[in-house]
Design a protein around this motif. Structure first.
Motif, short mmCIF file in Angstrom:
data_model
loop_
_atom_site.label_atom_id
_atom_site.label_comp_id
_atom_site.label_asym_id
_atom_site.label_seq_id
_atom_site.Cartn_x
_atom_site.Cartn_y
_atom_site.Cartn_z
N GLN A 38 1.00 -1.16 -0.05
CA GLN A 38 -0.05 -0.03 0.04
C GLN A 38 0.86 1.22 -0.10
O GLN A 38 1.76 1.14 0.67
CB GLN A 38 -1.00 -0.06 1.30
N GLY A 39 0.64 2.32 -0.67
CA GLY A 39 1.42 3.38 -1.11
C GLY A 39 2.61 3.30 -1.96
O GLY A 39 2.72 4.45 -2.33
N LEU A 40 2.67 2.28 -2.42
CA LEU A 40 3.77 2.07 -3.40
C LEU A 40 3.15 2.25 -4.87
O LEU A 40 2.17 1.30 -5.18
CB LEU A 40 4.25 0.71 -3.50
N LYS A 41 3.39 2.97 -5.79
CA LYS A 41 2.79 3.29 -7.08
C LYS A 41 2.67 2.25 -7.80
O LYS A 41 1.79 1.73 -8.45
CB LYS A 41 3.67 4.64 -7.66
N TYR A 42 3.95 1.55 -8.39
CA TYR A 42 3.84 0.51 -9.49
C TYR A 42 3.32 -0.55 -8.96
O TYR A 42 2.76 -1.38 -10.01
CB TYR A 42 5.38 0.46 -9.87
N PRO A 43 3.62 -1.19 -7.77
CA PRO A 43 2.61 -2.53 -7.29
C PRO A 43 1.21 -2.35 -7.47
O PRO A 43 0.55 -3.18 -7.99
CB PRO A 43 3.33 -2.70 -5.91
N SER A 44 0.81 -0.90 -7.00
CA SER A 44 -0.51 -0.53 -7.12
C SER A 44 -1.19 -0.68 -8.34
O SER A 44 -2.25 -1.04 -8.71
CB SER A 44 -0.78 0.57 -6.32
N LEU A 45 -0.58 -0.06 -9.51
CA LEU A 45 -0.76 -0.03 -10.78
C LEU A 45 -0.92 -1.59 -11.25
O LEU A 45 -1.92 -1.82 -12.11
CB LEU A 45 0.13 0.80 -11.76
N PHE A 46 0.10 -2.44 -10.84
CA PHE A 46 -0.10 -3.56 -11.37
C PHE A 46 -1.49 -4.20 -10.80
O PHE A 46 -2.00 -5.29 -11.58
CB PHE A 46 1.37 -4.51 -10.87
N ILE A 47 -1.62 -3.92 -9.46
CA ILE A 47 -2.80 -4.75 -8.96
C ILE A 47 -4.12 -4.18 -9.85
O ILE A 47 -5.06 -5.06 -10.13
CB ILE A 47 -2.93 -4.37 -7.55
N THR A 48 -4.29 -2.94 -9.95
CA THR A 48 -5.29 -2.31 -10.89
C THR A 48 -5.50 -3.14 -12.34
O THR A 48 -6.50 -3.45 -12.63
CB THR A 48 -5.17 -0.86 -10.80
N THR A 49 -4.32 -3.20 -12.82
CA THR A 49 -4.26 -3.68 -14.06
C THR A 49 -4.59 -5.14 -14.03
O THR A 49 -5.58 -5.53 -14.94
CB THR A 49 -2.89 -3.67 -14.69
N ALA A 50 -4.12 -6.12 -13.26
CA ALA A 50 -4.57 -7.27 -13.07
C ALA A 50 -6.30 -7.53 -12.86
O ALA A 50 -7.01 -8.38 -13.23
CB ALA A 50 -3.89 -8.29 -11.78
N LEU A 51 -6.76 -6.44 -11.93
CA LEU A 51 -8.31 -6.43 -11.71
C LEU A 51 -9.04 -6.26 -12.82
O LEU A 51 -10.20 -6.76 -13.19
CB LEU A 51 -8.60 -5.41 -10.58
N VAL A 52 -8.55 -5.29 -13.67
CA VAL A 52 -9.10 -4.92 -15.04
C VAL A 52 -9.09 -6.05 -15.82
O VAL A 52 -10.13 -6.25 -16.53
CB VAL A 52 -8.54 -3.72 -15.63
N PHE A 53 -8.18 -6.63 -15.98
CA PHE A 53 -7.95 -7.83 -16.89
C PHE A 53 -8.86 -8.78 -16.50
O PHE A 53 -9.77 -9.55 -17.41
CB PHE A 53 -6.54 -8.49 -16.64
N LEU A 54 -8.97 -9.33 -15.34
CA LEU A 54 -10.06 -10.02 -14.85
C LEU A 54 -11.51 -9.83 -14.93
O LEU A 54 -12.27 -10.78 -15.54
CB LEU A 54 -9.82 -10.61 -13.33
N PHE A 55 -11.78 -8.47 -14.69
CA PHE A 55 -13.04 -8.36 -15.00
C PHE A 55 -13.38 -8.13 -16.53
O PHE A 55 -14.64 -8.47 -16.82
CB PHE A 55 -13.36 -6.81 -14.44
N VAL A 56 -12.45 -7.52 -17.21
CA VAL A 56 -12.72 -7.63 -18.82
C VAL A 56 -12.95 -9.07 -19.21
O VAL A 56 -13.85 -9.32 -19.93
CB VAL A 56 -11.78 -6.82 -19.54
#
Length: 239
Positions: A38-56
């Motif tokens: 939490q608070g780390l930019k790039y790991p958070s972006l990776f998590i968001t990307t993974a979530l978008v991937f799963l939902f799409v």
């Protein structure tokens, strides 16, 4: 009757997408906290990307099961402009309002069912810059995402999972790029839903920034894609 079914499917899918996509920030925060990043930019972006991937991935399956339903009017418009759908101007004039209505119900569902402690983390796109700057930004971003989607789906890798991962990466990258301008939306229906909640759905800002310019970008993307990658000529059958 087929058109009505298509419009209803679009509305339902858009409702589901608006509700689910509104939780991306919350889910990213929860996963980041659970994994200690939490608070780390790039790991958070990776998590968001993974979530978008799963939902799409899931929504592609649902959309196909619903006869090709779509939750983004500009996506529908870009494929139409590229000559890749059987839609007509009449069918589009029915599908777009259905998607907008679905988005409104999706936003209302967010406000109704999302726990109160997370409500402050949910907010739709809104203009953060001067009107014309925001309109240009939304148009350019929608052009880029529309062309990218067309290219990845039609000219990209054959592997479906890789396609969707590239789509997720592109989406997150453009959301980050447009975050200081318009949100961004790149989806007029989604923007309309949140504007309706704030009683701003009938303003010139909403029409200009989140409808006119995104549609112009999407249609231009379809035309450019068709010009660069023209469809194969139809072979005439010999008598």
């Amino acid at each position: 009757m087929g058109l009505i079914k298509s419009a209803v499917a679009d509305g339902v899918l858009t409702l589901m997408w608006v509700f689910c996509s509104s939780t991306f920030g919350i889910l990213t925060s929860l996963v980041a906290a659970a994994t200690g990043v939490q608070g780390l930019k790039y790991p958070s972006l990776f998590i968001t990307t993974a979530l978008v991937f799963l939902f799409v991935l899931v929504f592609n399956v649902i959309g196909d099961a619903m006869g090709g339903a779509s939750f983004n009017p500009t996506g529908t418009a870009s494929f139409y402009a590229a000559g890749l759908t059987h839609d007509s101007l009449i069918s589009l004039s029915v599908r777009f309002p259905a998607q907008a209505a679905g988005a409104v119900f999706g936003v209302l569902a967010v406000k109704e069912f999302l726990p109160a402690k997370y409500q402050h983390m949910v907010r739709g796109p809104y203009l953060k810059v001067e009107l014309h700057t925001g309109a240009i930004a939304e148009g350019v971003l929608t052009f880029v995402i529309s062309f990218t989607v067309l290219f990845i789906i039609l000219r990209g890798p054959r592997n479906k999972f890789l396609k969707i991962w590239l789509l997720a990466m592109s989406t997150v990258a453009l959301v980050v790029a447009g975050s200081t301008f318009t949100g961004p939306a790149m989806n007029p229906a989604n923007a309309f839903g949140w504007a309706y909640l704030n009683n701003k759905h009938n303003t010139w800002e909403q029409l200009y920034v989140y409808w006119i310019c995104p549609f112009a970008g999407a249609i231009l993307a379809g035309w450019v894609f068709r010009a660069i990658f023209p469809p194969p000529p139809v072979k005439e059958k010999k008598a």
